[in-house]
Scaffold this motif. Structure first.
Motif, PDB file in Angstrom:
ATOM      1  N   GLY A 158     -17.726 -49.443   8.249  1.00 18.71           N
ATOM      2  CA  GLY A 158     -17.602 -50.895   8.328  1.00 18.71           C
ATOM      3  C   GLY A 158     -16.259 -51.262   8.898  1.00 18.71           C
ATOM      4  N   LYS A 159     -16.063 -52.547   9.050  1.00 19.87           N
ATOM      5  CA  LYS A 159     -14.813 -53.035   9.630  1.00 19.87           C
ATOM      6  C   LYS A 159     -13.637 -52.696   8.715  1.00 19.87           C
ATOM      7  CE  LYS A 159     -12.857 -57.101  11.785  1.00 19.87           C
ATOM      8  NZ  LYS A 159     -13.039 -58.496  12.143  1.00 19.87           N
ATOM      9  N   ASN A 160     -12.639 -52.022   9.278  1.00 19.34           N
ATOM     10  CA  ASN A 160     -11.434 -51.621   8.544  1.00 19.34           C
ATOM     11  C   ASN A 160     -11.742 -50.804   7.290  1.00 19.34           C
ATOM     12  OD1 ASN A 160      -9.790 -52.985  10.406  1.00 19.34           O
ATOM     13  ND2 ASN A 160     -10.016 -54.903   9.288  1.00 19.34           N
ATOM     14  N   ASN A 161     -12.804 -50.023   7.342  1.00 15.72           N
ATOM     15  CA  ASN A 161     -13.187 -49.213   6.189  1.00 15.72           C
ATOM     16  C   ASN A 161     -13.600 -47.825   6.668  1.00 15.72           C
ATOM     17  OD1 ASN A 161     -13.845 -48.393   3.625  1.00 15.72           O
ATOM     18  ND2 ASN A 161     -15.816 -49.448   3.576  1.00 15.72           N
ATOM     19  N   ALA A 162     -12.920 -46.832   6.189  1.00 12.31           N
ATOM     20  CA  ALA A 162     -13.244 -45.452   6.562  1.00 12.31           C
ATOM     21  C   ALA A 162     -13.607 -44.672   5.311  1.00 12.31           C
ATOM     22  CB  ALA A 162     -12.063 -44.802   7.262  1.00 12.31           C
ATOM     23  N   LYS A 163     -14.523 -43.747   5.470  1.00  9.73           N
ATOM     24  CA  LYS A 163     -14.929 -42.869   4.377  1.00  9.73           C
ATOM     25  C   LYS A 163     -14.815 -41.422   4.850  1.00  9.73           C
ATOM     26  CE  LYS A 163     -18.033 -45.847   1.811  1.00  9.73           C
ATOM     27  NZ  LYS A 163     -19.358 -45.945   1.175  1.00  9.73           N
ATOM     28  N   VAL A 164     -14.826 -40.522   3.898  1.00  7.86           N
ATOM     29  CA  VAL A 164     -14.747 -39.096   4.200  1.00  7.86           C
ATOM     30  C   VAL A 164     -16.004 -38.420   3.657  1.00  7.86           C
ATOM     31  CG1 VAL A 164     -13.463 -36.962   3.828  1.00  7.86           C
ATOM     32  CG2 VAL A 164     -12.233 -39.119   4.079  1.00  7.86           C
ATOM     33  N   ALA A 165     -16.673 -37.665   4.517  1.00 12.47           N
ATOM     34  CA  ALA A 165     -17.817 -36.850   4.100  1.00 12.47           C
ATOM     35  C   ALA A 165     -17.339 -35.415   3.964  1.00 12.47           C
ATOM     36  CB  ALA A 165     -18.935 -36.952   5.122  1.00 12.47           C
ATOM     37  N   ARG A 166     -17.669 -34.788   2.854  1.00 14.20           N
ATOM     38  CA  ARG A 166     -17.276 -33.396   2.616  1.00 14.20           C
ATOM     39  C   ARG A 166     -18.529 -32.556   2.438  1.00 14.20           C
ATOM     40  NH1 ARG A 166     -13.036 -36.157   0.026  1.00 14.20           N
ATOM     41  NH2 ARG A 166     -11.007 -35.413   0.683  1.00 14.20           N
ATOM     42  N   TYR A 167     -18.506 -31.371   3.035  1.00 14.18           N
ATOM     43  CA  TYR A 167     -19.644 -30.455   2.922  1.00 14.18           C
ATOM     44  C   TYR A 167     -19.145 -29.041   3.180  1.00 14.18           C
ATOM     45  CZ  TYR A 167     -19.358 -31.245   7.936  1.00 14.18           C
ATOM     46  OH  TYR A 167     -18.894 -31.371   9.221  1.00 14.18           O
TER      47      TYR A 167
END
Length: 144
Positions: free
Chosen positions: A97-106
């Motif tokens: 989303g706007k100004n929103n980052a997430k981290v995916a871990r695997y």
């Protein structure tokens, strides 16, 4: 045609490269790598691995930009018990989303690290083949 500016910049680039090369440090491999040991029982460990073909769920995980199509590899859960150092936690940052980052871990397998294990297994098998050849020759000689 004479290009003094071009000649000067090329000469500067060459001098810069020469100075980088002159200050480079050569490290002896024996100093760099410590706790070096032989790979043993490689054939047995490899026998416990299950190579697979798979496809990433690129529709569900579009944000990870995984490669499409058929892939060859291993399930990390299968490699972990045999070669724990070859499995690592990968992470990818993606926009959520706007100004929103997430981290995916695997978990992911460093398959290139299997190459030394494969070479060790070939050497183990070759030694066994040579031993079996000698035994066959002895048996042939005894049966004459």
């Amino acid at each position: 045609m004479n290009y003094p500016l071009f000649k000067g910049s090329v000469m500067g680039l060459l001098l810069g490269i020469a100075s980088l090369t002159a200050s480079a440090q050569k490290i002896n491999e024996q100093e760099l790598k410590v706790n070096v040991g032989k790979i043993s029982n490689s054939t047995q460990h490899l026998k416990n691995l299950e190579p697979v073909t798979f496809q990433y769920d690129v529709n569900k995980y579009k944000h990870l930009k995984l490669p499409a199509g058929e892939q060859y590899g291993f399930m990390a859960s299968n490699v972990q018990p045999e070669f724990p150092a070859m499995v690592y936690e990968a992470s990818k940052v993606y926009e959520a989303g706007k100004n929103n980052a997430k981290v995916a871990r695997y978990n992911e397998v460093q398959t290139e690290n299997l190459i030394p294990v494969l070479v060790a297994a070939i050497k183990e098998q070759q030694a066994e083949i040579e031993l079996l050849k000698k035994e066959v020759q002895l048996l042939k000689a005894k049966s004459k």
